[in-house]
Design a protein around this motif. Sequence first.
Motif, mmCIF file in Angstrom:
data_model
loop_
_atom_site.group_PDB
_atom_site.id
_atom_site.type_symbol
_atom_site.label_atom_id
_atom_site.label_comp_id
_atom_site.label_asym_id
_atom_site.label_seq_id
_atom_site.Cartn_x
_atom_site.Cartn_y
_atom_site.Cartn_z
ATOM 1 N N ILE A 1 0.843 -1.206 0.000
ATOM 2 C CA ILE A 1 0.000 0.000 0.000
ATOM 3 C C ILE A 1 0.882 1.262 0.000
ATOM 4 N N VAL A 2 1.945 1.257 0.813
ATOM 5 C CA VAL A 2 2.857 2.421 0.852
ATOM 6 C C VAL A 2 3.542 2.587 -0.503
ATOM 7 N N LEU A 3 4.010 1.478 -1.082
ATOM 8 C CA LEU A 3 4.713 1.571 -2.369
ATOM 9 C C LEU A 3 3.782 2.086 -3.462
ATOM 10 N N ALA A 4 2.524 1.602 -3.449
ATOM 11 C CA ALA A 4 1.560 2.037 -4.474
ATOM 12 C C ALA A 4 1.263 3.531 -4.332
ATOM 13 N N ALA A 5 1.337 4.034 -3.110
ATOM 14 C CA ALA A 5 1.048 5.460 -2.884
ATOM 15 C C ALA A 5 2.232 6.344 -3.267
ATOM 16 N N SER A 6 3.389 5.725 -3.550
ATOM 17 C CA SER A 6 4.615 6.522 -3.737
ATOM 18 C C SER A 6 5.122 6.491 -5.173
ATOM 19 N N THR A 7 4.233 6.265 -6.130
ATOM 20 C CA THR A 7 4.699 6.109 -7.519
ATOM 21 C C THR A 7 4.625 7.405 -8.330
ATOM 22 N N LYS B 1 13.216 4.811 -7.115
ATOM 23 C CA LYS B 1 13.911 3.524 -6.935
ATOM 24 C C LYS B 1 14.481 3.434 -5.516
ATOM 25 N N ILE B 2 15.138 4.512 -5.073
ATOM 26 C CA ILE B 2 15.755 4.502 -3.740
ATOM 27 C C ILE B 2 14.687 4.366 -2.659
ATOM 28 N N MET B 3 13.591 5.135 -2.780
ATOM 29 C CA MET B 3 12.575 5.118 -1.721
ATOM 30 C C MET B 3 11.805 3.789 -1.707
ATOM 31 N N HIS C 1 10.633 -2.179 6.122
ATOM 32 C CA HIS C 1 9.508 -3.035 6.534
ATOM 33 C C HIS C 1 9.997 -4.470 6.785
ATOM 34 N N ALA C 2 10.900 -4.943 5.938
ATOM 35 C CA ALA C 2 11.427 -6.304 6.123
ATOM 36 C C ALA C 2 12.173 -6.413 7.454
ATOM 37 N N PHE C 3 12.953 -5.377 7.765
ATOM 38 C CA PHE C 3 13.691 -5.337 9.041
ATOM 39 C C PHE C 3 12.710 -5.348 10.217
ATOM 40 N N THR C 4 11.635 -4.563 10.105
ATOM 41 C CA THR C 4 10.649 -4.471 11.191
ATOM 42 C C THR C 4 9.977 -5.820 11.434
ATOM 43 N N ARG C 5 9.669 -6.504 10.338
ATOM 44 C CA ARG C 5 9.054 -7.849 10.471
ATOM 45 C C ARG C 5 10.073 -8.837 11.027
#
Length: 288
Positions: free
Chosen positions: A12-18, A27-29, A37-41
Amino acid sequence: MATVNAETITQIVLAASTGGPDKRVRKIMTSLVQHLHAFTRDVGLSEAEWAEGIKFLTRVGQFTDERRQEFILLSDVLGLSMLVTSQSNEKPAECTEATVLGPFYTSDAPKFANGDDISGAASGDPCFVSGTVKGPGGRPVPGARLEVWQADDDGFYDVQLGEAANARGIFTSDTDGRFSFRSILPQSYAIPHDGPVGDLLKILGRHPWRPAHLHFKIEAEGYERLITHVFRSDDPYLDSDAVFGVRASLIADWVRHPPGCAPEGTILSVPFYTLAFDFILNPVGGDR
Ligand code: BEZ
Ligand code: FE
């Protein structure tokens, strides 16, 4: 409306940031959000732990001002500065390797002529440094601009003490690519550790020390800029630099001499040191 939960939030965050116009920023963001997010999980980060994280980052910001760059220190002790430096400075094996810039570079150092003394009010054993700036195959590089800076005997840079320039200067290589100057013998020193980065080092069971070194930034037309150090070969911290900046090819011997005639004809009543070190620059766009 998409359901936001621990599984769906990343997409959802990635889709909002396009929408931004800059492809590289996107690309960086995208990658940053995915990795954060992977680290948090991965660690199952709790609310209390992330509140601590925010508190830590806030302190890093609060410690940062004109004289103290706590964010650079954080990047340095996490090995991030050295990673960026290493992957940005790949070059032929013959060329001098790069290392971290550090937080104590200033762009307004005074200019000196070869042979001059840059130590000013900085205390330390006298030291005479000389060398040649070269290109591949040993071709001398005349007219190279060399910026040099180092800490004093107590491990402090002029900018930390709020002083005018001491133990820093700008030189130009001569027609044979040679440079020389007098300064002081560098000593190991602790990076600033009275702030959040020092607290982090303590929590991790790490010391704040850097092995003794001289900083160089070298620029010459037609060659890639080189930011590097030369390290003292007899330093006990070579294997445990707090910022991971040591590369074997940058370690050199400072030779101790008894009182007497020093380079440039100076007569000294105290022991002094000499360092000879050549730099090999990488031509822009391959060999010239
Ligand atoms: C330095 O060598 O000046 C330095 C590098 C990284 C952190 C602190 C100091
Ligand atoms: Fe340094």
